[in-house]
Structure formats: C-alpha cells, structure tokens
Write an enzyme that holds these catalytic residues in place. Sequence first.
Site, PDB file in Angstrom:
ATOM      1  N   ARG A   8       1.981   1.766  -3.497  1.00  0.00           N
ATOM      2  CA  ARG A   8       0.886   2.284  -4.346  1.00  0.00           C
ATOM      3  C   ARG A   8       0.594   3.745  -4.002  1.00  0.00           C
ATOM      4  O   ARG A   8       0.306   4.557  -4.878  1.00  0.00           O
ATOM      5  CB  ARG A   8      -0.377   1.428  -4.196  1.00  0.00           C
ATOM      6  CG  ARG A   8      -0.278   0.100  -4.945  1.00  0.00           C
ATOM      7  CD  ARG A   8      -1.553  -0.712  -4.851  1.00  0.00           C
ATOM      8  NE  ARG A   8      -2.651  -0.198  -5.653  1.00  0.00           N
ATOM      9  CZ  ARG A   8      -2.930  -0.597  -6.903  1.00  0.00           C
ATOM     10  NH1 ARG A   8      -2.185  -1.501  -7.499  1.00  0.00           N
ATOM     11  NH2 ARG A   8      -3.962  -0.093  -7.555  1.00  0.00           N
ATOM     12  N   CYS A  44      -7.605  -0.229  17.499  1.00  0.00           N
ATOM     13  CA  CYS A  44      -8.537   0.710  18.137  1.00  0.00           C
ATOM     14  C   CYS A  44      -9.233   1.619  17.130  1.00  0.00           C
ATOM     15  O   CYS A  44     -10.143   2.361  17.507  1.00  0.00           O
ATOM     16  CB  CYS A  44      -7.836   1.535  19.220  1.00  0.00           C
ATOM     17  SG  CYS A  44      -6.743   2.823  18.579  1.00  0.00           S
ATOM     18  N   ASN A  51     -12.076   3.537  -6.402  1.00  0.00           N
ATOM     19  CA  ASN A  51     -10.635   3.781  -6.336  1.00  0.00           C
ATOM     20  C   ASN A  51     -10.251   4.457  -5.031  1.00  0.00           C
ATOM     21  O   ASN A  51     -10.932   5.360  -4.568  1.00  0.00           O
ATOM     22  CB  ASN A  51     -10.198   4.641  -7.524  1.00  0.00           C
ATOM     23  CG  ASN A  51     -10.430   3.914  -8.835  1.00  0.00           C
ATOM     24  OD1 ASN A  51     -10.679   2.710  -8.833  1.00  0.00           O
ATOM     25  ND2 ASN A  51     -10.367   4.630  -9.940  1.00  0.00           N
ATOM     26  N   THR A 103     -14.377  -0.550 -14.548  1.00  0.00           N
ATOM     27  CA  THR A 103     -14.487  -1.523 -13.448  1.00  0.00           C
ATOM     28  C   THR A 103     -14.834  -2.895 -14.010  1.00  0.00           C
ATOM     29  O   THR A 103     -15.606  -3.005 -14.967  1.00  0.00           O
ATOM     30  CB  THR A 103     -15.521  -1.097 -12.381  1.00  0.00           C
ATOM     31  OG1 THR A 103     -15.657  -2.153 -11.421  1.00  0.00           O
ATOM     32  CG2 THR A 103     -16.883  -0.772 -12.956  1.00  0.00           C
ATOM     33  N   SER A 104     -14.240  -3.925 -13.388  1.00  0.00           N
ATOM     34  CA  SER A 104     -14.522  -5.290 -13.831  1.00  0.00           C
ATOM     35  C   SER A 104     -15.938  -5.713 -13.434  1.00  0.00           C
ATOM     36  O   SER A 104     -16.434  -6.729 -13.921  1.00  0.00           O
ATOM     37  CB  SER A 104     -13.488  -6.253 -13.247  1.00  0.00           C
ATOM     38  OG  SER A 104     -13.411  -6.076 -11.853  1.00  0.00           O
ATOM     39  N   TYR A 125       0.821  -1.213   0.000  1.00  0.00           N
ATOM     40  CA  TYR A 125       0.000   0.000   0.000  1.00  0.00           C
ATOM     41  C   TYR A 125       0.853   1.262   0.000  1.00  0.00           C
ATOM     42  O   TYR A 125       0.508   2.261  -0.651  1.00  0.00           O
ATOM     43  CB  TYR A 125      -0.984   0.004   1.182  1.00  0.00           C
ATOM     44  CG  TYR A 125      -2.224  -0.811   0.866  1.00  0.00           C
ATOM     45  CD1 TYR A 125      -3.249  -0.275   0.084  1.00  0.00           C
ATOM     46  CD2 TYR A 125      -2.348  -2.118   1.308  1.00  0.00           C
ATOM     47  CE1 TYR A 125      -4.372  -1.019  -0.238  1.00  0.00           C
ATOM     48  CE2 TYR A 125      -3.472  -2.875   0.988  1.00  0.00           C
ATOM     49  CZ  TYR A 125      -4.480  -2.321   0.215  1.00  0.00           C
ATOM     50  OH  TYR A 125      -5.587  -3.067  -0.120  1.00  0.00           O
ATOM     51  N   HIS A 164     -14.420   2.403  -1.415  1.00  0.00           N
ATOM     52  CA  HIS A 164     -13.393   1.543  -0.814  1.00  0.00           C
ATOM     53  C   HIS A 164     -12.360   2.336  -0.017  1.00  0.00           C
ATOM     54  O   HIS A 164     -11.249   1.855   0.211  1.00  0.00           O
ATOM     55  CB  HIS A 164     -12.719   0.689  -1.897  1.00  0.00           C
ATOM     56  CG  HIS A 164     -13.646  -0.342  -2.485  1.00  0.00           C
ATOM     57  ND1 HIS A 164     -13.403  -1.017  -3.653  1.00  0.00           N
ATOM     58  CD2 HIS A 164     -14.844  -0.820  -2.038  1.00  0.00           C
ATOM     59  CE1 HIS A 164     -14.402  -1.857  -3.915  1.00  0.00           C
ATOM     60  NE2 HIS A 164     -15.285  -1.754  -2.946  1.00  0.00           N
TER      61      HIS A 164
HETATM   62  P1  OAD Z   1     -10.291  -4.234 -11.531  1.00  0.00           P
HETATM   63  O1  OAD Z   1      -8.813  -4.194 -11.434  1.00  0.00           O
HETATM   64  O2  OAD Z   1     -11.033  -5.424 -11.062  1.00  0.00           O
HETATM   65  O3  OAD Z   1     -10.723  -4.056 -13.054  1.00  0.00           O
HETATM   66  C1  OAD Z   1     -10.162  -3.050 -13.838  1.00  0.00           C
HETATM   67  C2  OAD Z   1     -11.064  -2.875 -15.039  1.00  0.00           C
HETATM   68  O4  OAD Z   1     -10.567  -1.761 -15.778  1.00  0.00           O
HETATM   69  C3  OAD Z   1     -11.084  -4.063 -16.002  1.00  0.00           C
HETATM   70  O5  OAD Z   1     -12.418  -4.349 -16.358  1.00  0.00           O
HETATM   71  C4  OAD Z   1     -10.290  -3.553 -17.219  1.00  0.00           C
HETATM   72  O6  OAD Z   1     -10.764  -4.101 -18.447  1.00  0.00           O
HETATM   73  C5  OAD Z   1     -10.588  -2.068 -17.146  1.00  0.00           C
HETATM   74  N1  OAD Z   1      -9.602  -1.193 -17.773  1.00  0.00           N
HETATM   75  C6  OAD Z   1      -8.267  -1.377 -17.918  1.00  0.00           C
HETATM   76  N2  OAD Z   1      -7.716  -0.319 -18.526  1.00  0.00           N
HETATM   77  C7  OAD Z   1      -8.723   0.568 -18.768  1.00  0.00           C
HETATM   78  C8  OAD Z   1      -8.791   1.871 -19.362  1.00  0.00           C
HETATM   79  N3  OAD Z   1      -7.710   2.488 -19.829  1.00  0.00           N
HETATM   80  N4  OAD Z   1      -9.999   2.474 -19.447  1.00  0.00           N
HETATM   81  C9  OAD Z   1     -11.116   1.869 -18.972  1.00  0.00           C
HETATM   82  N5  OAD Z   1     -11.101   0.650 -18.391  1.00  0.00           N
HETATM   83  C10 OAD Z   1      -9.928   0.009 -18.294  1.00  0.00           C
HETATM   84  O7  OAD Z   1     -10.796  -2.908 -10.849  1.00  0.00           O
HETATM   85  P2  OAD Z   1     -12.128  -2.619 -10.073  1.00  0.00           P
HETATM   86  O8  OAD Z   1     -13.309  -3.098 -10.837  1.00  0.00           O
HETATM   87  O9  OAD Z   1     -12.061  -1.204  -9.660  1.00  0.00           O
HETATM   88  O10 OAD Z   1     -11.194  -3.588  -4.008  1.00  0.00           O
HETATM   89  O11 OAD Z   1     -11.952  -3.510  -8.812  1.00  0.00           O
HETATM   90  C11 OAD Z   1     -12.902  -3.401  -7.832  1.00  0.00           C
HETATM   91  C12 OAD Z   1     -12.244  -3.623  -6.532  1.00  0.00           C
HETATM   92  O12 OAD Z   1     -11.572  -4.865  -6.525  1.00  0.00           O
HETATM   93  C13 OAD Z   1     -11.143  -2.628  -6.180  1.00  0.00           C
HETATM   94  O13 OAD Z   1     -11.638  -1.427  -5.637  1.00  0.00           O
HETATM   95  C14 OAD Z   1     -10.400  -3.398  -5.186  1.00  0.00           C
HETATM   96  C15 OAD Z   1     -10.276  -4.645  -6.016  1.00  0.00           C
HETATM   97  O14 OAD Z   1      -9.713  -5.696  -5.444  1.00  0.00           O
HETATM   98  C16 OAD Z   1     -10.614  -3.703  -2.825  1.00  0.00           C
HETATM   99  O15 OAD Z   1      -9.423  -3.507  -2.640  1.00  0.00           O
HETATM  100  C17 OAD Z   1     -11.577  -4.064  -1.759  1.00  0.00           C
END
Ligand code: OAD
Length: 276
Positions: free
Chosen positions: A83, A147, A119, A215-216, A80, A136
């Site tokens: 990042r 605590c 994000n 988002t995936s 972290y 998140h």
């Molecule tokens: P993911 O890393 O699961 O998915 C990223 C998505 O972005 C995928 O669908 C890619 O195809 C897409 N992608 C990649 N490059 C891109 C671009 N230039 N423009 C548009 N899309 C693009 O990310 P999240 O869906 O945000 O949670 O993941 C959800 C959560 O899972 C995160 O917040 C995190 C993760 O583990 C926690 O840490 C609890």
Amino acid sequence: MDTVVSMRELSVTESVPEDVVTLVREARQVVALSGAGMSAESGVPTFREVQRGLWERFSAEELATPDAFEADPALVWTWYRWRQALIAAVEPNPGHRALAAWQRHLADQGGWLAAVTQNVDDLHERAGTDVLAHLHGSITTHRCADCQEPVEVPAPAYDGFTVPPEPEQPPRCPACQEGLARPDVVWFSEMLPAEAFDAATAAIRASDLVIVVGTSGIVQPAASLPLLGLERGVPLIEINPEETGLTEVMDFAIRGRSGEVLPRLLAAAGIPLDRR
Ligand code: OAD
C-alpha cells in the site's frame, strides 16, 4: 437527541442545492473529516473492497490488527509495504486539490479549514493541504513493535501497481535488536494518537461547518467526531456515493464521488480552485 435533523439526498447529476452552496460560501471555520473514499479516485483501494493476490482470503480489517501482525508479521508487513508503494505511485485527485484550494481561500479570508483524516496516506499534503490531524497515523514512517523507537525503512523498490508475489519479513529494530518494524499506523483495538484526536476535537468545537468526505462512518472513535458538531448545531454535510453510518445525523448527504462533488461545490460557491 432532541435535534430535528433535516436530511436531503441528491444525485451528482442534479445541481448542488442552494442551501449547501450558501453554507460553503459563508463558512469561515471548516472541519473536513476524510476517509479512504477520498483517495479512491487516486487508485488507493478502500478498506471495504475485495482484496487480491497474497491477501485475497483476508479483509483489510483482518490485517489491520496487532493480532494479525503477531500471527503472521510478513503477511501484514507486506500488505502495508504494498500500500505504501501504491500510494507513492499515485497522485492526489481533484477532491484533494479542491480541499487544498478551499483551505488557502479561507486562510486568505482570515478563516481556516482544519483537515482531519483517517487516511494514512500523504495525498492531502501532496495536494498542498496542511493536515491538522492524521487520526490513524502514517504509512510512510515505521517504529519498533516492541520498544516503539522510530525505525528507518527505505521505500519499497517496486511501484505498487502489481501485488508482490511473496511475503517479505519486516526488518528487526536496530535499537533493541528484538522487536520487528511495523508501520506507524493505528490498528484496530489500538489507541488513537491523543494529540491528533484532541486537535480534531478542538477544531470541531470551534467550527461553523463540518464536511465529512469518503468515510463509512463506522470506525470509532473517528466516526464520533461529527457528533460534537451536531451537539453544537453546526451544519454537517456528507459527500459519499453511498449511505454511511453517519448519514442519519447529516443535514445534507450529497451522493457522489469526492473528486467530482468537491470541485463542483466550491465552484458553485465562488471559491477559486486552481490558484497555487
Ligand atoms: P472505508 O473503507 O470504511 O469506507 C470508504 C468509504 O468511502 C465508503 O463509505 C465508500 O462509500 C466511500 N467512497 C468510495 N469511493 C468514494 C469516492 N470516490 N468519493 C467519496 N467516497 C467514496 O474507509 P474509512 O471510513 O476511512 O482504520 O475507514 C475508517 C478506518 O477503517 C480506516 O482508517 C481504517 C479502516 O479499517 C484502520 O486501519 C484502523
């Protein structure tokens, strides 16, 4: 569900279809739900990418859990911190800036754009967007894992473009002297901040357009939010280079990168991009 879903996929080399442009031009109450792909073009790896260095044996999902932190606090803490350093060193991309411009434009017209993000970075804010909900949490603030008191931690002294060679132990909480500092993010199996989730839910219930970017669509409960729009018949548009867990409920799936598609879409709808 009885709703008949019409889904069209287009490549970014084609022009944005007039139906989508019209939706964007006419929407007054917009929810933009963003995920890691939104920041990918800024240079922040998504959660699905292969990892390097200290973390090459681990997926991001294996590190973002309370169990991982308990088993190896230094490994997770350093991930972290790295990042955080990387995010501080990179810049918002044209996708972030386009959303900020759209939000300003709608506010001028008496409407609104509610930015709801999974994000933990602050790139939306640095582009000028007022974020309604960080579902998140945030990577820039910290709290005690025991605590829960806030813990002040100085920003990392490195820039994040290289991975640190050694894991670093998290500091101990100055309040209870027991717990370790952890980032103020939501880990898998943890509850989302209720206030943020409720605000996002209310915004979707009041919206006339939902746009889902980068988002995936597989991490719950965030991925269920667009379904609240679907129930009300609100048009849903996805921007993502790939198919996602939400594609099948979308009215339109635009296959492309958010930093390219969003500015094109707004320009086509006559929304000014560079007024600040
Ligand atoms: P993911 O890393 O699961 O998915 C990223 C998505 O972005 C995928 O669908 C890619 O195809 C897409 N992608 C990649 N490059 C891109 C671009 N230039 N423009 C548009 N899309 C693009 O990310 P999240 O869906 O945000 O949670 O993941 C959800 C959560 O899972 C995160 O917040 C995190 C993760 O583990 C926690 O840490 C609890």
